[in-house]
Design an enzyme around this catalytic site. Structure first.
Site, PDB file in Angstrom:
ATOM      1  N   HIS A  51     -16.995  23.402   7.925  1.00 55.62           N
ATOM      2  CA  HIS A  51     -17.771  22.180   8.121  1.00 55.62           C
ATOM      3  C   HIS A  51     -18.198  21.621   6.766  1.00 55.62           C
ATOM      4  O   HIS A  51     -18.061  22.279   5.732  1.00 55.62           O
ATOM      5  CB  HIS A  51     -19.012  22.439   8.979  1.00 55.62           C
ATOM      6  CG  HIS A  51     -18.720  22.540  10.443  1.00 55.62           C
ATOM      7  ND1 HIS A  51     -18.304  23.712  11.022  1.00 55.62           N
ATOM      8  CD2 HIS A  51     -18.769  21.617  11.440  1.00 55.62           C
ATOM      9  CE1 HIS A  51     -18.114  23.506  12.323  1.00 55.62           C
ATOM     10  NE2 HIS A  51     -18.389  22.258  12.598  1.00 55.62           N
TER      11      HIS A  51
ATOM     12  N   LYS B 271     -24.148  20.923   6.535  1.00 52.67           N
ATOM     13  CA  LYS B 271     -24.480  21.673   7.756  1.00 52.67           C
ATOM     14  C   LYS B 271     -25.395  22.837   7.398  1.00 52.67           C
ATOM     15  O   LYS B 271     -25.124  23.587   6.461  1.00 52.67           O
ATOM     16  CB  LYS B 271     -23.211  22.169   8.446  1.00 52.67           C
ATOM     17  CG  LYS B 271     -23.480  22.795   9.814  1.00 52.67           C
ATOM     18  CD  LYS B 271     -22.191  22.999  10.598  1.00 52.67           C
ATOM     19  CE  LYS B 271     -22.451  23.650  11.948  1.00 52.67           C
ATOM     20  NZ  LYS B 271     -23.364  22.839  12.798  1.00 52.67           N
TER      21      LYS B 271
END
Length: 270
Positions: free
Chosen positions: A156, A160
């Site tokens: 990600h 995040k």
């Protein structure tokens, strides 16, 4: 009747995509948009914030003042904020779609308790493709799981804040449940130094955080001489936003209960 939807965290990356998704979907309209207390975005038109032009819906930091303007709240924020929103929705009989990840066991218990009063779709990932992958993982685990090494790899963007991703954990949970294992016992989330040989019943997790990666997940079922890989790559957050709006529309006639995307997509009947 048109379903009126509110968006929590309207100024975030996901919030703006959700505004766009609501605006483009049939049978729904944006009723309200929220940001945290004191945000500089309060008063901004939600449509202009999302880059789709004036909608006449001003961003607010006060749910109470906007409670008559929406039927359902979509929340992709953080656990502490989501729990406040859940309490508000229970008190005011508002349905919820929750895409927030990182809840501890107490947070998950609060969601379950709230679902006795209101209808909630709570999922780690609202992509139709990812939820289809969950079913494929169950099939693969049933056929190969007891005879191979299983590894979950996810990537990600750098912003995040939780790891592994909620989707990666859900993948592990689907696999573990199929194999009759407890992910808390069999999940391995860190390998460093002299770890010893890998145990066959482990379910390993690896995390990558880099740049602007929207979301990538891959699961290996690795046996001697062959490996099956099941993967999903998201190139736009709109896939999650559209799935969340779809979930909201599905909830329209539900009075209460806790559901996930398996229910929304009727995947158990595949």
């Amino acid at each position: 009747m048109t379903l009126k939807i509110a968006i929590a965290g309207a100024g975030g990356r996901m919030g703006r995509q959700l505004i766009q998704a609501v605006h483009s979907a049939e049978g729904v309209e944006l009723g309200a948009a929220f940001e945290r207390k004191g945000s500089s975005l309060v008063g901004t038109d939600a449509g202009e914030l999302a880059g789709i032009g004036h909608l006449g819906v001003a961003v607010s930091d006060d749910l109470e003042s906007q409670k008559d303007k929406f039927d359902l709240l979509i929340d992709f924020t953080r656990p502490e904020g989501s729990l406040e929103h859940i309490a508000f929705c229970v008190a005011n009989n508002k349905k919820m779609v929750i895409g927030t990840t990182g809840f501890d066991q107490n947070g998950k218990a609060a969601i379950k308790a709230a679902s006795d009063k209101i209808a909630i779709v709570f999922a780690s990932n609202f992509s139709v493709g990812v939820n289809l992958v969950f079913k494929l993982l169950e099939k693969a685990a049933k056929v190969m799981g007891d005879y191979c090494d299983i590894e979950v790899i996810e990537a990600h963007h750098r912003h995040k804040v939780d790891a592994p991703s909620g989707t990666a954990l859900s993948m592990g949970e689907h696999i573990a449940k199929t194999l009759g294992r407890d992910l808390k016992t069999h999940g391995v989330f860190c390998r460093e130094g002299i770890t010893g040989e890998r145990k066959r019943d482990e379910i390993g997790f690896s995390t990558i955080r880099a740049s602007d990666v929207v979301g990538e997940h891959m699961v290996w079922f690795a046996d001697i001489g062959e490996r099956v890989e099941i993967s999903h790559k998201a190139s736009s957050r709109m896939t999650f936003a559209n799935g969340a709006v779809r979930a909201g529309k599905w909830l329209e006639n539900k009075a209460n209960g806790l559901f996930d995307m398996t229910d929304v997509l009727d995947l158990n009947n595949l």
